[in-house]
Design a protein around this motif. Structure first.
Motif, short mmCIF file in Angstrom:
data_model
loop_
_atom_site.label_atom_id
_atom_site.label_comp_id
_atom_site.label_asym_id
_atom_site.label_seq_id
_atom_site.Cartn_x
_atom_site.Cartn_y
_atom_site.Cartn_z
N PRO A 161 7.60 6.69 -15.70
CA PRO A 161 7.81 5.27 -16.00
C PRO A 161 8.48 5.80 -17.33
O PRO A 161 10.07 4.82 -18.19
N ALA A 165 12.59 4.98 -18.50
CA ALA A 165 12.79 3.92 -19.84
C ALA A 165 14.48 4.69 -20.30
O ALA A 165 14.96 4.53 -20.33
N GLY A 183 8.73 2.71 -22.13
CA GLY A 183 7.87 3.52 -21.24
C GLY A 183 6.25 4.01 -21.46
O GLY A 183 5.50 3.65 -20.80
N MET A 186 4.04 1.51 -21.49
CA MET A 186 3.91 1.03 -19.61
C MET A 186 2.80 1.92 -19.76
O MET A 186 1.65 1.61 -18.54
N TYR A 220 1.37 0.95 -15.63
CA TYR A 220 2.76 0.87 -14.55
C TYR A 220 2.82 2.26 -14.30
O TYR A 220 3.88 2.36 -13.78
N VAL A 227 9.62 -1.49 -15.45
CA VAL A 227 11.14 -0.40 -16.65
C VAL A 227 11.90 -0.86 -16.37
O VAL A 227 12.20 -0.95 -17.57
N THR A 266 6.69 -7.46 -21.40
CA THR A 266 6.23 -6.25 -20.52
C THR A 266 5.05 -6.43 -20.62
O THR A 266 5.08 -6.62 -19.02
N GLY A 271 5.71 -6.62 -16.45
CA GLY A 271 4.79 -6.23 -15.61
C GLY A 271 3.85 -7.02 -14.68
O GLY A 271 4.36 -6.25 -13.65
N SER A 275 5.99 -6.26 -10.89
CA SER A 275 5.15 -4.85 -10.25
C SER A 275 4.54 -5.99 -8.67
O SER A 275 4.61 -4.98 -7.91
#
Length: 466
Positions: A161, A165, A183, A186, A220, A227, A266, A271, A275
């Motif tokens: 991630p 990012a 990133g 996450m 994540y 991302v 996010t 997210g 996702s």
């Protein structure tokens, strides 16, 4: 070869200087963005001395010359056209204004994921090498050397991630380091590792948006699309803030607000929503690939080359990254290999059968390039011009992909196909060979049977013996 004369003919056959928006070149191709494609005579360009192929990709006219030659033609071309030299990135941006939404989306995903390929390839190759060494010397798995190398091999996957990012921030024009922070948020250690959720007794949750709903405090790891979306928003917000925040406090306010707003959105919206979307896409891809009797894989192998022609194949990089992050297994790569080898074998059959020396000189190196995973010269320079070899390549690609679907093989990385793919399929060497062999034989035989020398657009037919 008279490079200036060649450049002049190209300029004359694309509508003249006024029709040229920008020009650049890569290792083998002259890349042009022109205002009106209708003013371009593709057939006439194909007949110019030194030209090995001409094709349109979304927003661009690309003319194949080959390494070394293209540089000299380009230097003459920009003098004749009266334009300044442009980078391939500038040409890409200019071409982007002429693309459809879906093509721009596919190209953008490619721009994000393609720069990450070296890191993924390095990690994937290390995984393959370690697995091979442990097969030969099982005791190595207990050694300190194995522990260190294993750490190296999964580093890119663990922190993927963050890599995504950074790359996305560069593509969307945001600050690379702020992108890296998003990133990091996450996959922060305070979030439950996503790979640990399956065996967990409970998943921590908290209230979001003043108790409106709850979110799971899960990282994540294994996700890519959330991302990209988060960093896209971050980049748009950052650029907007730079415009409205007074310069005196811009250095403090813009980064703070950007990270605060993007980070919260996010974890609470981007997210969870994307996702879920990504999981659906990956499950759909896996479902298609694993359809009974390899039917889905065969379909994917057949349509792969047409998506290259359409210019939307860059989206596969995102799919492959998602498959690896989610399961550690890239089942798309063998399908892509079958399609690429199929087009290469079809071009090779044409090269060996044709009596036209110019076509032969173009088709032979193009076919070899396809076997190494680079299919554009074979597809655009040879097969698509004569149609039948292109169809033969699709048939062979479907048959090879059928074998891939039957055997269920996959790779440990993405970004390389063809013969180099052996390096990331060390557990399935025999099956991978079968995929390549079937794709090659079917495409070669079919192309040989279908192709007959004829007058191709912009060139003279080969003389017949009396």
């Amino acid at each position: 070869m008279d490079y200036r004369k060649t450049a002049q003919k190209i300029c004359d056959n694309i509508g003249g200087r006024k029709n040229i928006i920008s020009a650049a070149h890569c290792a083998t191709r002259l890349r042009l963005v022109i205002g009106d494609n209708a003013k371009c005579s593709k057939e006439a360009i194909e007949a110019i001395d030194g030209v090995k192929g001409v094709f349109f990709v979304p927003g661009q006219l690309q003319i194949i010359f080959g390494t070394g030659t293209v540089n000299k033609v380009y230097d003459e071309f920009i003098q004749i056209a009266g334009i300044s030299a442009a980078s391939t990135e500038e040409v890409r941006q200019a071409a982007g204004t002429k693309m459809s939404f879906w093509r721009r989306t596919g190209n953008t995903l490619g721009d994000v994921f393609i720069p990450i390929i070296p890191a993924m390839v390095a990690s994937g190759l290390l995984v393959g090498i370690l697995e091979g060494l442990c097969e030969v010397y099982p005791a190595m798995e207990q050694s300190g050397t194995y522990t260190i190398l294993h750490l190296f091999s999964n580093a890119a996957f663990v922190f993927l991630p963050i890599l995504i990012a950074i790359s996305a921030a560069k593509v969307f024009g945001g600050n690379l380091y702020l992108g890296a922070v998003i990133g990091m948020i996450m996959i922060h250690p305070d979030l439950m590792n996503a790979w640990s959720v399956v065996g967990a007794e409970s998943i921590p949750k908290l209230n979001a948006w003043f108790g409106l709903y709850q979110i799971e405090l899960v990282g994540y790891q294994g996700h890519v699309i959330p991302v990209v979306i988060a960093v896209w928003f971050m980049s748009m917000l950052e650029k907007k803030l730079h415009k409205i925040v007074p310069e005196m406090i811009d250095l403090f306010v813009t980064p703070l607000v950007t990270v605060l707003v993007t980070g919260y959105l996010t974890l609470t919206i981007f997210g969870p929503v994307f996702s879920w979307v990504e999981n659906g896409v990956l499950e759909g891809a896996q479902w298609l690939i694993t359809l009974p009797f390899g039917i889905g894989a065969a379909l994917c192998g057949a349509v792969y080359a047409p998506t290259v022609v359409a210019g939307v194949h860059h989206m596969y990089s995102a799919l492959e990254a998602g498959l690896i992050s989610n399961s550690g297994f890239n089942t798309w790569m063998p399908i892509a290999t079958a399609a690429n080898v199929g087009q290469g074998a079809a071009a090779l059959a044409l090269a060996l059968k044709t009596k036209n020396s110019k076509v032969k000189a173009l088709a032979l190196p193009a076919s070899l390039s396809a076997f190494l995973g680079i299919t554009e010269p074979a597809i655009f320079g040879v097969n698509i011009r004569y149609i039948k070899p292109f169809v033969a390549g699709m048939i062979g690609g479907a048959c090879g992909a059928l074998i891939a679907g039957w055997t269920g093989i996959g790779a440990t990385a993405y970004g390389i196909t063809g013969l180099f793919g052996y390096l990331i399929t060390t557990d399935d060497t025999l099956q991978y060979t079968l995929v390549i062999g079937v794709a090659f034989v079917v495409s070669f035989v079919t192309s040989w049977m279908l192709y007959q020398d004829e007058k191709a657009p912009g060139e003279k037919a080969a003389p017949r013996k009396q």
